[in-house]
Write a protein that holds these residues in place. Structure first.
Motif, mmCIF file in Angstrom:
data_model
loop_
_atom_site.group_PDB
_atom_site.id
_atom_site.type_symbol
_atom_site.label_atom_id
_atom_site.label_comp_id
_atom_site.label_asym_id
_atom_site.label_seq_id
_atom_site.Cartn_x
_atom_site.Cartn_y
_atom_site.Cartn_z
ATOM 1 N N GLN A 120 47.957 1.652 -13.895
ATOM 2 C CA GLN A 120 49.007 1.756 -14.922
ATOM 3 C C GLN A 120 50.073 0.681 -14.714
ATOM 4 O OE1 GLN A 120 48.767 6.542 -16.008
ATOM 5 N NE2 GLN A 120 50.301 5.899 -14.547
ATOM 6 N N PHE A 121 50.465 0.424 -13.465
ATOM 7 C CA PHE A 121 51.497 -0.596 -13.221
ATOM 8 C C PHE A 121 50.958 -1.987 -13.546
ATOM 9 C CE2 PHE A 121 52.984 2.223 -9.454
ATOM 10 C CZ PHE A 121 53.385 3.191 -10.349
ATOM 11 N N SER A 122 49.668 -2.203 -13.233
ATOM 12 C CA SER A 122 49.076 -3.530 -13.485
ATOM 13 C C SER A 122 49.124 -3.875 -14.968
ATOM 14 C CB SER A 122 47.612 -3.564 -13.045
ATOM 15 O OG SER A 122 47.510 -3.394 -11.676
ATOM 16 N N TYR A 123 49.109 -2.844 -15.797
ATOM 17 C CA TYR A 123 49.139 -3.065 -17.245
ATOM 18 C C TYR A 123 50.335 -3.935 -17.631
ATOM 19 C CZ TYR A 123 49.182 -1.837 -22.238
ATOM 20 O OH TYR A 123 49.174 -1.884 -23.607
ATOM 21 N N PHE A 124 51.452 -3.739 -16.909
ATOM 22 C CA PHE A 124 52.675 -4.491 -17.227
ATOM 23 C C PHE A 124 52.888 -5.678 -16.303
ATOM 24 C CE2 PHE A 124 53.486 -0.338 -19.028
ATOM 25 C CZ PHE A 124 54.007 -0.676 -20.256
ATOM 26 N N ASN A 125 51.944 -5.937 -15.410
ATOM 27 C CA ASN A 125 52.186 -6.912 -14.351
ATOM 28 C C ASN A 125 50.865 -7.596 -14.032
ATOM 29 O OD1 ASN A 125 52.782 -8.240 -12.003
ATOM 30 N ND2 ASN A 125 53.870 -6.544 -11.064
ATOM 31 N N GLN B 16 36.091 -0.985 -18.047
ATOM 32 C CA GLN B 16 36.614 -0.275 -19.228
ATOM 33 C C GLN B 16 37.838 -0.941 -19.861
ATOM 34 O OE1 GLN B 16 37.077 3.965 -18.788
ATOM 35 N NE2 GLN B 16 35.345 4.138 -17.388
ATOM 36 N N ASN B 17 38.442 -1.913 -19.142
ATOM 37 C CA ASN B 17 39.668 -2.551 -19.650
ATOM 38 C C ASN B 17 39.516 -4.072 -19.590
ATOM 39 O OD1 ASN B 17 41.976 -0.267 -19.729
ATOM 40 N ND2 ASN B 17 40.647 0.128 -17.964
ATOM 41 N N ASP B 18 39.408 -4.713 -20.781
ATOM 42 C CA ASP B 18 39.217 -6.184 -20.831
ATOM 43 C C ASP B 18 40.269 -6.939 -20.036
ATOM 44 O OD1 ASP B 18 37.441 -5.546 -22.669
ATOM 45 O OD2 ASP B 18 38.600 -6.229 -24.429
ATOM 46 N N TRP B 19 41.490 -6.458 -20.107
ATOM 47 C CA TRP B 19 42.635 -7.191 -19.554
ATOM 48 C C TRP B 19 42.751 -7.077 -18.042
ATOM 49 C CZ3 TRP B 19 45.768 -4.044 -16.765
ATOM 50 C CH2 TRP B 19 45.647 -2.676 -17.037
ATOM 51 N N PHE B 20 42.060 -6.067 -17.443
ATOM 52 C CA PHE B 20 42.304 -5.756 -16.028
ATOM 53 C C PHE B 20 41.354 -6.503 -15.096
ATOM 54 C CE2 PHE B 20 41.524 -3.100 -12.193
ATOM 55 C CZ PHE B 20 42.787 -3.210 -11.637
ATOM 56 N N LYS B 21 41.910 -7.002 -13.984
ATOM 57 C CA LYS B 21 41.077 -7.604 -12.934
ATOM 58 C C LYS B 21 41.472 -6.925 -11.616
ATOM 59 C CE LYS B 21 40.607 -12.323 -14.712
ATOM 60 N NZ LYS B 21 41.729 -12.663 -15.570
ATOM 61 N N VAL C 59 45.474 -6.021 -7.963
ATOM 62 C CA VAL C 59 45.913 -5.085 -6.921
ATOM 63 C C VAL C 59 45.441 -5.601 -5.566
ATOM 64 C CG1 VAL C 59 45.757 -2.727 -6.050
ATOM 65 C CG2 VAL C 59 45.693 -3.137 -8.520
ATOM 66 N N GLU C 60 46.373 -5.747 -4.645
ATOM 67 C CA GLU C 60 45.999 -6.150 -3.282
ATOM 68 C C GLU C 60 46.035 -4.898 -2.409
ATOM 69 O OE1 GLU C 60 48.742 -8.946 -1.544
ATOM 70 O OE2 GLU C 60 47.677 -8.913 0.374
ATOM 71 N N GLY D 182 47.552 -10.062 -7.184
ATOM 72 C CA GLY D 182 48.382 -9.499 -6.102
ATOM 73 C C GLY D 182 49.724 -8.987 -6.578
ATOM 74 N N GLY D 183 49.872 -8.738 -7.883
ATOM 75 C CA GLY D 183 51.164 -8.270 -8.428
ATOM 76 C C GLY D 183 51.556 -6.908 -7.875
ATOM 77 N N VAL D 184 50.554 -6.108 -7.536
ATOM 78 C CA VAL D 184 50.820 -4.782 -6.985
ATOM 79 C C VAL D 184 50.103 -4.674 -5.637
ATOM 80 C CG1 VAL D 184 50.754 -2.306 -7.432
ATOM 81 C CG2 VAL D 184 50.705 -3.892 -9.357
ATOM 82 N N ILE D 185 50.858 -4.347 -4.596
ATOM 83 C CA ILE D 185 50.240 -4.110 -3.279
ATOM 84 C C ILE D 185 50.048 -2.603 -3.134
ATOM 85 C CG2 ILE D 185 50.549 -4.279 -0.777
ATOM 86 C CD1 ILE D 185 52.504 -6.580 -1.272
#
Ligand SMILES: C[S@@+](CC[C@H](N)C(=O)[O-])C[C@H]1O[C@@H](n2cnc3c(N)ncnc32)[C@H](O)[C@@H]1O
Length: 322
Positions: free
Chosen positions: A76-81, A110-115, A119-120, A85-88
């Protein structure tokens, strides 16, 4: 075995075999355009509320999440960031890190935008974070700190304070309980690990945060959580547990003590267009202004008959004094 080892064992099991009823939140998952939360993440939602709000996530903050669970909040946080490595995400249990790693691969499908690289994941302990000083804008934990006994809770909060940048925020959800709990409950390692017998009254929880130096505290939500009843738990009386959502902001500590927002508001209803307390608070006629508990006390001490001060709603969502 120490209670911390018992906790690790319990979450190792919960990583290997998802347990839908383990913790329990009434919070709905985030519904946002293009965001799909894989079912496995929902089944491994071991939180007791929500932590970070979308409004905490402006300007690509560097984020830290301690106690990853199935990874749902990290997604959920990655959605905005959306940056590498934006979220550890830090967790002490290898199996939980492995489970969340797998879940992120499912999230990618399931989410095109997510890699997954957004997340690190790092192995580490909340009591000794593998993170540099003053490097994080927004830190979060959901339903972990309530497990810690007093000394460990202090260490965990001090660690979060250490890694946050000045004015950074620690956003949390934890169970709280206003009733005393007997020692049998308190010392039951399994119940503690299950987030059922470690909770503190809200005032003590907040004090632990202000003692660490956080100058501003926001209590954003307070909700029913669980009941411990004499038939099922070692207690003679019914115990009611709530969960709260709290942000602790690394603002400098004001000389006259922390600003603690518990959802109070003041409304001026006198003859003038506004009331100015000459301490930075202007109350427009018949318009509520959110105030911290310190300001509420100072306004009440004026003894005026044209200022109404509400009770705490425990639902503070920004704005107001301080
Ligand atoms: C109650 S679960 C909450 C999981 C997740 N925050 C959520 O909301 O679904 C607690 C999490 O903290 C992790 N954990 C337990 N002890 C820890 C410690 N000392 N340091 C870091 N993580 C820990 C567990 O492995 C588990 O992922």
């Amino acid at each position: 075995m120490s209670y911390l080892e018992a906790t690790n064992d319990l979450y190792k099991e919960a990583a290997l075999t998802p347990d839908v009823g383990l913790c329990c939140t009434t919070n709905p998952i985030w519904e946002l355009p293009g965001l799909k939360i894989p079912r496995i993440m929902q089944e491994m939602n071991y939180g007791c509320g929500s932590t970070v709000n979308a409004r905490d996530l402006t300007n690509n903050p560097k984020m830290l999440y301690v106690g990853v669970g199935g990874g749902m909040e990290l997604l959920q946080f990655s959605y905005f960031n959306r940056q590498k490595g934006g979220v550890i995400g830090v967790d002490v249990v290898d199996e939980m890190l492995e489970a969340s790693r797998k879940n992120f691969i499912e999230a990618e499908a399931q989410n095109d935008w997510f890699k997954s690289e957004f997340v690190e994941l790092k192995k580490g302990d909340a009591l000794n974070l593998p993170v540099e000083d003053n490097s994080i804008d927004v830190a979060a934990q959901n339903c972990l700190f309530n497990i810690f006994k007093a000394e460990d809770l202090k260490k965990a909060i001090d660690e979060m304070y250490r890694v946050l940048k000045p004015h950074g925020r620690l956003v949390m959800s934890d169970p709280t309980c206003e009733q005393p709990m007997n020692d049998t409950l308190r010392n039951d390692d399994r119940l503690r690990a299950l987030c059922l017998s470690g909770s503190l009254p809200i005032a003590e929880y907040v004090k632990a945060l202000t003692d660490a130096g956080f100058g501003t505290i926001e209590i954003r939500a307070r909700k029913p959580y669980r009941i411990l009843d004499p038939k099922n738990y070692p207690t003679e009386e019914l115990i009611y547990i709530e969960s709260i959502e709290v942000a602790a902001i690394k603002d400098p500590m004001p000389e006259d003590g922390p600003c603690i927002f518990t959802g109070k508001a003041a409304i001026y209803y006198g003859e003038e267009p506004y009331f100015d307390d000459n301490k930075g608070h202007i109350l427009l006629k018949n318009q509520p202004i959110a105030i911290c508990d310190k300001t509420a006390g100072a306004l009440a001490d004026l003894g005026r008959d044209d200022i109404f001060i509400s009770e705490s709603t425990y639902h503070y969502d920004g704005g107001g004094c301080c």
